[in-house]
Design a protein around this motif. Structure first.
Motif, PDB file in Angstrom:
ATOM      1  N   HIS A 115      -5.750   3.420   2.904  1.00 37.02           N
ATOM      2  CA  HIS A 115      -5.466   2.235   2.086  1.00 37.02           C
ATOM      3  C   HIS A 115      -6.316   1.022   2.505  1.00 37.02           C
ATOM      4  O   HIS A 115      -6.826   0.288   1.641  1.00 37.02           O
ATOM      5  CB  HIS A 115      -3.967   1.930   2.232  1.00 37.02           C
ATOM      6  N   HIS A 119      -9.155  -1.047   0.356  1.00 40.44           N
ATOM      7  CA  HIS A 119      -9.266  -2.504   0.174  1.00 40.44           C
ATOM      8  C   HIS A 119     -10.676  -2.956   0.546  1.00 40.44           C
ATOM      9  O   HIS A 119     -11.323  -3.694  -0.189  1.00 40.44           O
ATOM     10  CB  HIS A 119      -8.286  -3.243   1.097  1.00 40.44           C
ATOM     11  N   ASP A 298      -2.366  -4.679  -4.066  1.00 41.97           N
ATOM     12  CA  ASP A 298      -2.329  -3.218  -4.045  1.00 41.97           C
ATOM     13  C   ASP A 298      -2.483  -2.636  -5.454  1.00 41.97           C
ATOM     14  O   ASP A 298      -1.817  -3.074  -6.393  1.00 41.97           O
ATOM     15  CB  ASP A 298      -1.017  -2.745  -3.409  1.00 41.97           C
TER      16      ASP A 298
HETATM   17 ZN    ZN Z   1      -2.711  -3.412   0.613  1.00 41.89          ZN
END
Ligand code: ZN
Ligand code: KG4
Length: 340
Positions: A115, A119, A298
């Motif tokens: 994750h 990003h 997100d």
């Molecule tokens: Zn995040």
């Protein structure tokens, strides 16, 4: 290559369908995000068990909405890319099991991706001119990290926070000003409504390369207590935003000098902050790359993109067969400088 991205590491359930062709800009066919903010508001933060249960309900729904909006069904998908970590374990498990079940029943390729790495590379989605190496700053509710991004899977950590994340500093301060969780963006909006403040906060951690926000948090809490109900909320918000932003800027400016890299790509929820962007762009000689606002927080597009990059490179994440990928477990903690 048609990719279905699935994200469920914290309090957003997201699915995106993208088309990825080497050398061409990523084509986003659908982007669905179901936020759990309302569910967790009452608790002042994310409740892991509630979040996991909510993902279980939301995952099939967001994927079918993504299919509908893209006009593409699972049969046409070439790759399923999902968040394997880091994040809340129960939440990751929901996405992991769901993605694996979809891959098995439909005979699809699978990539479990990181994750934070997603990003970090997300500014590349809309900025095709961004080239390696660059300085990548991830500033979110859970992360404050600065890397030299040398290539796909090749990251050198320059600095990380030794206590709170920048987003936490924003959210906790906003909470002290009586704003609902997560208050970062609300605090920023109030701060941006004025141009100066009579309140001063100390500069923190000026002599070390790491980020730290806990000293600042204490100073903010003391300042708000001292001013009490007579304090001007907008001016307080202004000082808080300036203090957090300058704590970040000092470290980034130092890194641009030290490593001689002037390309900076920012990502994560706090990278949407207007003042942060303004001040980063003001660092001497800097060329700033940002993700569009939906890609700052997100989302599953960045997950699809990263899985696609690995698939294109022919990288199988250290696994020799699809069978091994199905056996890969989630990783609640997963530093990106040791990816496998
Ligand atoms: Zn995040
Ligand atoms: O990346 P993200 O959606 O979730 C994590 O992975 O943590 O980031 C959420 C964080 C929250 O702390 C939120 O308050 C903060 O990003 N945030 C902002 C702004 N927009 C979101 N902080 C400051 N200024 C903003 N404009």
């Amino acid at each position: 290559m048609l990719i279905l991205g699935i994200e469920s590491s914290c309090d957003e359930t997201a699915a995106s369908i993208v088309r990825m062709v080497k050398g061409q800009r990523l084509e986003v066919l659908s982007e669905v995000i179901s936020s759990q903010v309302d569910l967790h508001k009452a608790y002042g933060g994310v409740v892991p068990e509630l979040a996991a249960r909510e993902h279980l309900h939301n995952l099939p729904r967001v994927v079918s909405v993504a299919e509908e909006r893209a006009g593409i069904s699972i049969e046409s998908i070439d790759l399923i890319s999902y968040t394997r970590g880091p994040g809340l374990k129960g939440c990751l498990l929901m996405g992991d099991r769901f993605a694996k079940a979809l891959a098995i029943t439909n005979g699809k390729s699978l990539q479990g991706v990181n994750h934070v790495e997603a990003h970090l590379l997300s500014p590349m989605i809309d900025n095709q001119e961004l080239r390696f190496p660059f300085l990548g700053l991830v500033v979110s509710g859970g992360h404050t990290e600065l890397y030299i991004v040398r290539g796909l899977g090749c990251y050198e950590l320059v600095a990380r926070t030794i206590d709170d994340a920048a987003g936490e500093a924003f959210d906790k301060s906003a909470n002290l000003l009586g704003m609902e969780y997560p208050g970062g963006a609300k605090l920023a909006l109030l701060a941006d409504s004025i141009g100066s403040s009579r309140y001063k906060l100390p500069a923190v951690m000026t002599e070390r390369p790491e980020f730290s926000f806990s000293g600042l948090k204490t100073a903010i809490s003391l300042m708000i207590k001292r001013e009490g109900e007579y304090g001007d909320r907008a001016e307080l918000a202004y000082s808080i935003q300036e203090a957090i932003v300058s704590a970040i800027i000092r470290k980034v400016a130092f890194a641009t000098e030290r490593y001689g890299i002037k390309e900076i790509a920012i990502s994560g929820g706090v990278s949407a902050n207007r003042r942060l962007r303004e001040e980063l762009a003001n660092i001497k000689g800097v060329n700033l790359f940002c993700a569009r606002s939906l890609l700052c927080t997100d989302n599953a597009t960045m997950i699809a993109f990263l899985g696609g990059l690995y698939e294109q490179q022919g990288d199988d994440n250290g696994c020799s067969a699809q069978f091994d990928r199905l056996k890969m477990e989630v990783r609640a903690r997963w530093p990106i400088i040791q990816l496998n």
